[in-house]
Write a protein that holds these residues in place. Sequence first.
Motif, PDB file in Angstrom:
ATOM      1  N   LEU A   1      11.088   9.069  -2.418  1.00 23.35           N
ATOM      2  CA  LEU A   1      11.344   7.674  -1.976  1.00 23.35           C
ATOM      3  C   LEU A   1      11.589   6.631  -2.880  1.00 23.35           C
ATOM      4  O   LEU A   1      10.749   6.628  -4.017  1.00 23.35           O
ATOM      5  CB  LEU A   1      10.049   7.397  -0.939  1.00 23.35           C
ATOM      6  N   LYS A   2      12.383   5.719  -2.670  1.00 22.77           N
ATOM      7  CA  LYS A   2      12.536   4.568  -3.518  1.00 22.77           C
ATOM      8  C   LYS A   2      11.912   3.350  -2.883  1.00 22.77           C
ATOM      9  O   LYS A   2      11.742   3.303  -1.729  1.00 22.77           O
ATOM     10  CB  LYS A   2      14.128   4.250  -3.872  1.00 22.77           C
TER      11      LYS A   2
ATOM     12  N   LEU B   1       0.832  -1.198  -0.030  1.00 21.88           N
ATOM     13  CA  LEU B   1       0.170  -0.110   0.067  1.00 21.88           C
ATOM     14  C   LEU B   1       0.910   1.221   0.062  1.00 21.88           C
ATOM     15  O   LEU B   1       0.482   2.051  -0.573  1.00 21.88           O
ATOM     16  CB  LEU B   1      -1.083  -0.157   0.964  1.00 21.88           C
ATOM     17  N   ALA B   2       1.898   1.284   0.910  1.00 21.30           N
ATOM     18  CA  ALA B   2       2.779   2.458   1.050  1.00 21.30           C
ATOM     19  C   ALA B   2       3.346   2.755  -0.235  1.00 21.30           C
ATOM     20  O   ALA B   2       3.735   3.861  -0.997  1.00 21.30           O
ATOM     21  CB  ALA B   2       3.887   2.209   1.876  1.00 21.30           C
ATOM     22  N   ILE B   3       4.075   1.545  -1.042  1.00 20.84           N
ATOM     23  CA  ILE B   3       4.634   1.739  -2.405  1.00 20.84           C
ATOM     24  C   ILE B   3       3.586   2.277  -3.415  1.00 20.84           C
ATOM     25  O   ILE B   3       3.819   3.359  -4.032  1.00 20.84           O
ATOM     26  CB  ILE B   3       5.203   0.309  -2.867  1.00 20.84           C
ATOM     27  N   TYR B   4       2.345   1.682  -3.323  1.00 16.16           N
ATOM     28  CA  TYR B   4       1.578   2.240  -4.377  1.00 16.16           C
ATOM     29  C   TYR B   4       1.112   3.737  -3.956  1.00 16.16           C
ATOM     30  O   TYR B   4       0.972   4.751  -4.921  1.00 16.16           O
ATOM     31  CB  TYR B   4       0.303   1.529  -4.520  1.00 16.16           C
ATOM     32  N   ALA B   5       0.755   3.991  -2.822  1.00 17.55           N
ATOM     33  CA  ALA B   5       0.456   5.279  -2.393  1.00 17.55           C
ATOM     34  C   ALA B   5       1.438   6.321  -2.889  1.00 17.55           C
ATOM     35  O   ALA B   5       1.270   7.573  -3.233  1.00 17.55           O
ATOM     36  CB  ALA B   5       0.287   5.460  -0.967  1.00 17.55           C
ATOM     37  N   CYS B   6       2.973   5.773  -2.725  1.00 18.23           N
ATOM     38  CA  CYS B   6       3.835   6.740  -2.818  1.00 18.23           C
ATOM     39  C   CYS B   6       3.843   7.129  -4.468  1.00 18.23           C
ATOM     40  O   CYS B   6       4.048   8.066  -4.735  1.00 18.23           O
ATOM     41  CB  CYS B   6       5.351   6.251  -2.302  1.00 18.23           C
ATOM     42  N   ARG B   7       3.649   6.193  -5.205  1.00 21.51           N
ATOM     43  CA  ARG B   7       3.407   6.473  -6.702  1.00 21.51           C
ATOM     44  C   ARG B   7       2.462   7.234  -7.066  1.00 21.51           C
ATOM     45  O   ARG B   7       2.638   8.381  -7.795  1.00 21.51           O
ATOM     46  CB  ARG B   7       3.381   5.024  -7.475  1.00 21.51           C
ATOM     47  N   ALA B   8       1.147   7.140  -6.523  1.00 22.29           N
ATOM     48  CA  ALA B   8      -0.062   7.983  -6.673  1.00 22.29           C
ATOM     49  C   ALA B   8       0.152   9.215  -6.108  1.00 22.29           C
ATOM     50  O   ALA B   8       0.080  10.294  -7.029  1.00 22.29           O
ATOM     51  CB  ALA B   8      -1.294   7.387  -5.845  1.00 22.29           C
TER      52      ALA B   8
ATOM     53  N   ILE C   1       9.404   7.578   6.678  1.00 21.04           N
ATOM     54  CA  ILE C   1      10.480   6.931   6.059  1.00 21.04           C
ATOM     55  C   ILE C   1      11.336   8.163   5.215  1.00 21.04           C
ATOM     56  O   ILE C   1      12.376   8.362   5.273  1.00 21.04           O
ATOM     57  CB  ILE C   1       9.956   6.215   4.925  1.00 21.04           C
ATOM     58  N   ALA C   2      10.379   9.290   4.669  1.00 16.39           N
ATOM     59  CA  ALA C   2      10.932  10.515   4.017  1.00 16.39           C
ATOM     60  C   ALA C   2      11.900  11.015   5.212  1.00 16.39           C
ATOM     61  O   ALA C   2      13.103  11.784   4.772  1.00 16.39           O
ATOM     62  CB  ALA C   2      10.002  11.153   3.410  1.00 16.39           C
ATOM     63  N   GLN C   3      11.379  11.308   6.214  1.00 13.95           N
ATOM     64  CA  GLN C   3      12.141  12.034   7.273  1.00 13.95           C
ATOM     65  C   GLN C   3      13.320  11.430   7.700  1.00 13.95           C
ATOM     66  O   GLN C   3      14.335  12.122   7.604  1.00 13.95           O
ATOM     67  CB  GLN C   3      11.298  12.378   8.580  1.00 13.95           C
ATOM     68  N   GLU C   4      13.117  10.033   7.830  1.00 18.77           N
ATOM     69  CA  GLU C   4      14.708   9.352   8.217  1.00 18.77           C
ATOM     70  C   GLU C   4      15.545   9.271   6.937  1.00 18.77           C
ATOM     71  O   GLU C   4      16.825   9.180   7.349  1.00 18.77           O
ATOM     72  CB  GLU C   4      14.135   7.860   8.569  1.00 18.77           C
ATOM     73  N   ASN C   5      15.036   9.286   5.779  1.00 16.46           N
ATOM     74  CA  ASN C   5      16.003   9.312   4.737  1.00 16.46           C
ATOM     75  C   ASN C   5      16.550  10.797   4.218  1.00 16.46           C
ATOM     76  O   ASN C   5      17.034  10.728   3.210  1.00 16.46           O
ATOM     77  CB  ASN C   5      15.213   8.661   3.688  1.00 16.46           C
TER      78      ASN C   5
END
Length: 126
Positions: free
Chosen positions: A109-110, A33-40, A98-102
């Motif tokens: 994000l990848k 879900l997170a991967i798809y949401a990031c793409r969306a 995740i973005a904050q940590e990276n």
Amino acid sequence: MTSRLPVEFLTEEEAMVVDSALLSSADKFSTRLAIYACRALKEISLETHEPAETISEEAIADWVKHDTHIQKIIDLDESFINFFARLVSSARVPLEKIAQENQVKVTDLKVMDIVSWFEKDRRIEA
């Protein structure tokens, strides 16, 4: 909806990465879900010129209504569109962590950033 997002929401490569991750089925669902949401969110952000972090649930719902890829996979009705928009919107919580940590934007994000974070997060909880 089944207990996991259909593979069609991810590329074959993304699905294989998630499937090989050391995660429970529930955590694999959250990762997908997170991967798809990031793409969306990236696509919506490109279209609206709005940062992913500030895109409204309504804007997500509107994008879902017009996404031809989703339309090929699922019969869309208003209740599903709203449900799916809430799912994508709620995925922003881990994406922002995740973005904050990276030290990057959500839109930068990848897939491996997301998978690694979920694996690390689950090891901490265990």
